[in-house]
Design an enzyme around this catalytic site. Sequence first.
Site, PDB file in Angstrom:
ATOM      1  N   GLU A  64       2.536 -11.859  -8.884  1.00 64.61           N
ATOM      2  CA  GLU A  64       3.261 -12.330  -7.708  1.00 64.61           C
ATOM      3  C   GLU A  64       2.377 -12.329  -6.484  1.00 64.61           C
ATOM      4  OE1 GLU A  64       6.866  -9.402  -8.635  1.00 64.61           O
ATOM      5  OE2 GLU A  64       5.610  -8.697  -7.006  1.00 64.61           O
ATOM      6  N   CYS A  80      -0.388 -12.369   0.793  1.00 60.83           N
ATOM      7  CA  CYS A  80      -0.715 -11.118   0.113  1.00 60.83           C
ATOM      8  C   CYS A  80      -0.874 -11.440  -1.373  1.00 60.83           C
ATOM      9  CB  CYS A  80       0.444 -10.151   0.360  1.00 60.83           C
ATOM     10  SG  CYS A  80       0.324  -8.624  -0.556  1.00 60.83           S
ATOM     11  N   CYS A  85      -1.533  -2.677 -12.937  1.00 61.84           N
ATOM     12  CA  CYS A  85      -2.532  -1.847 -12.254  1.00 61.84           C
ATOM     13  C   CYS A  85      -2.733  -0.565 -13.045  1.00 61.84           C
ATOM     14  CB  CYS A  85      -2.045  -1.518 -10.842  1.00 61.84           C
ATOM     15  SG  CYS A  85      -3.266  -0.603  -9.871  1.00 61.84           S
ATOM     16  N   CYS A 100      -0.068   4.907  -9.112  1.00 62.29           N
ATOM     17  CA  CYS A 100       0.440   5.629  -7.945  1.00 62.29           C
ATOM     18  C   CYS A 100       1.952   5.798  -8.132  1.00 62.29           C
ATOM     19  CB  CYS A 100       0.145   4.869  -6.656  1.00 62.29           C
ATOM     20  SG  CYS A 100      -1.630   4.634  -6.379  1.00 62.29           S
ATOM     21  N   CYS A 111       4.631   3.293  -6.526  1.00 61.26           N
ATOM     22  CA  CYS A 111       4.385   1.841  -6.534  1.00 61.26           C
ATOM     23  C   CYS A 111       5.002   1.180  -7.765  1.00 61.26           C
ATOM     24  CB  CYS A 111       2.876   1.595  -6.501  1.00 61.26           C
ATOM     25  SG  CYS A 111       2.420  -0.139  -6.632  1.00 61.26           S
ATOM     26  N   CYS A 113       5.463  -4.787  -3.731  1.00 66.74           N
ATOM     27  CA  CYS A 113       4.695  -5.358  -4.825  1.00 66.74           C
ATOM     28  C   CYS A 113       5.198  -4.890  -6.190  1.00 66.74           C
ATOM     29  CB  CYS A 113       3.208  -5.086  -4.653  1.00 66.74           C
ATOM     30  SG  CYS A 113       2.770  -3.360  -4.714  1.00 66.74           S
TER      31      CYS A 113
HETATM   32  N1  SAH Z   1      -4.530  -1.138  -4.975  1.00 68.59           N
HETATM   33  C1  SAH Z   1      -4.687  -1.500  -3.604  1.00 68.59           C
HETATM   34  C2  SAH Z   1      -3.908  -2.744  -3.181  1.00 68.59           C
HETATM   35  C3  SAH Z   1      -2.487  -2.873  -3.676  1.00 68.59           C
HETATM   36  S1  SAH Z   1      -1.290  -1.750  -2.973  1.00 68.59           S
HETATM   37  C4  SAH Z   1      -4.371  -0.323  -2.698  1.00 68.59           C
HETATM   38  O1  SAH Z   1      -3.978   0.715  -3.214  1.00 68.59           O
HETATM   39  O2  SAH Z   1      -4.560  -0.430  -1.495  1.00 68.59           O
HETATM   40  C5  SAH Z   1      -1.207  -2.251  -1.289  1.00 68.59           C
HETATM   41  C6  SAH Z   1      -0.518  -1.265  -0.373  1.00 68.59           C
HETATM   42  O3  SAH Z   1       0.886  -1.217  -0.668  1.00 68.59           O
HETATM   43  C7  SAH Z   1      -1.022   0.162  -0.520  1.00 68.59           C
HETATM   44  O4  SAH Z   1      -1.285   0.705   0.754  1.00 68.59           O
HETATM   45  C8  SAH Z   1       0.156   0.894  -1.161  1.00 68.59           C
HETATM   46  O5  SAH Z   1       0.124   2.240  -0.767  1.00 68.59           O
HETATM   47  C9  SAH Z   1       1.328   0.118  -0.629  1.00 68.59           C
HETATM   48  N2  SAH Z   1       2.584   0.200  -1.393  1.00 68.59           N
HETATM   49  C10 SAH Z   1       2.738   0.190  -2.738  1.00 68.59           C
HETATM   50  N3  SAH Z   1       4.041   0.261  -3.049  1.00 68.59           N
HETATM   51  C11 SAH Z   1       4.737   0.307  -1.888  1.00 68.59           C
HETATM   52  C12 SAH Z   1       6.115   0.371  -1.557  1.00 68.59           C
HETATM   53  N4  SAH Z   1       7.049   0.411  -2.498  1.00 68.59           N
HETATM   54  N5  SAH Z   1       6.458   0.402  -0.248  1.00 68.59           N
HETATM   55  C13 SAH Z   1       5.508   0.333   0.719  1.00 68.59           C
HETATM   56  N6  SAH Z   1       4.192   0.242   0.467  1.00 68.59           N
HETATM   57  C14 SAH Z   1       3.800   0.243  -0.822  1.00 68.59           C
END
Ligand code: SAH
Length: 352
Positions: free
Chosen positions: A97, A110, A117, A121, A124, A340
């Site tokens: 997406e 974005c 991934c 985390c 996420c 995401c």
């Molecule tokens: N892997 C990379 C890029 C993808 S995540 C990274 O970690 O930066 C991009 C951003 O989205 C990161 O800062 C992550 O902490 C944040 N993120 C992921 N899931 C989220 C959510 N449910 N709400 C808000 N931010 C989120």
Amino acid sequence: MTSGGAERIDLKGMTLPELEEFLSRWGKERYRARQVFRWIYQRHADDFSAMTDLSKELRGILAATCRISGFPAERIETSADGTEKYLFRLEDGEAVECVLIPDEGRRTLCISSQVGCPLQCGFCATGEAGFRRNMTSAEIVQQACFVAKRLAEREERLSNVVFMGMGEPLLNVPEVSRTIGILLSQFGFGISGKRVTVSTAGIVPEMLPLALRYPVSFAVSINAARDDLRSLLMPVNRRYPLKEVVHAMRQIPLQSGRKVSAEYVLLSGVNDSTEDALALSRLLRGARIKVNLIPYNPHTASPYRAPDAETLNRFRNILVAGGVQTITRQRRGADIRAACGQLRAEAGGKRS
Ligand code: SAH
């Protein structure tokens, strides 16, 4: 898909130097590559017959041996606030997406760099479905091609690209680098490096080399100011702990007035206390780093919540009082599940 399919050489996703190299094998001059590049990325051509400023001979060679890959969005959802979310089905059936965020004059896309991934985390949605594979540069750039073409039809222009969609861009450096080359090239998208942001969970050894290669902006997902908490939220911290990540952020060369962003997703009751804010302020003080506070975007089955406005303000004020520049990111696209991974999770990763 172009007829003839996979055995043809795909010109999409090649950088301009790669395309020059490729065409030189037929004795073609450099400017020919620039012409083809412009057709693909500025005029959105997917067919060589449209490339009327090339010789008939060259068009014939290209049509017989090459292709320009591309896929449309399988689903598009538009939020009440104008945010648009696209679901793309890749040629092997996987799905990714991307999200377009309009904001005054800016049109920020974005994009995803991996299918799923591997970093897992805890907060996420992308990590939940696991890791499928790296995306190719043709696939990564297609997100921008598809959206830029749609924008052009309504006389708008893609102005910014952020690698904040699915995946960890610094675990797919070769393909992400190619994509950046295409985005930055004046014969490609012509977007300035300061308007292209690579967001990383902190893959330390890849940060400085990429920063030295391309003048792009960097955002690093910090999310906790203590190693124990960060390791809990982001297992990658066990490999690259905070101290190393912040050191790498400080090493990134910056043009005057610019800063590296530290992203901090606020999770209610987890990383949003006064002590957390003070620790973050101490961690970043004196560095050319600005904090991007992101209220958590909740998704199904996630135990986390966003803090209330008061907590968010208190957290922000502590950083500002500590001399740390702080931006609070507005929540966008909540009604279309723009956090995401959410749309893909719902649509199914792979069609049988
Ligand atoms: N892997 C990379 C890029 C993808 S995540 C990274 O970690 O930066 C991009 C951003 O989205 C990161 O800062 C992550 O902490 C944040 N993120 C992921 N899931 C989220 C959510 N449910 N709400 C808000 N931010 C989120």
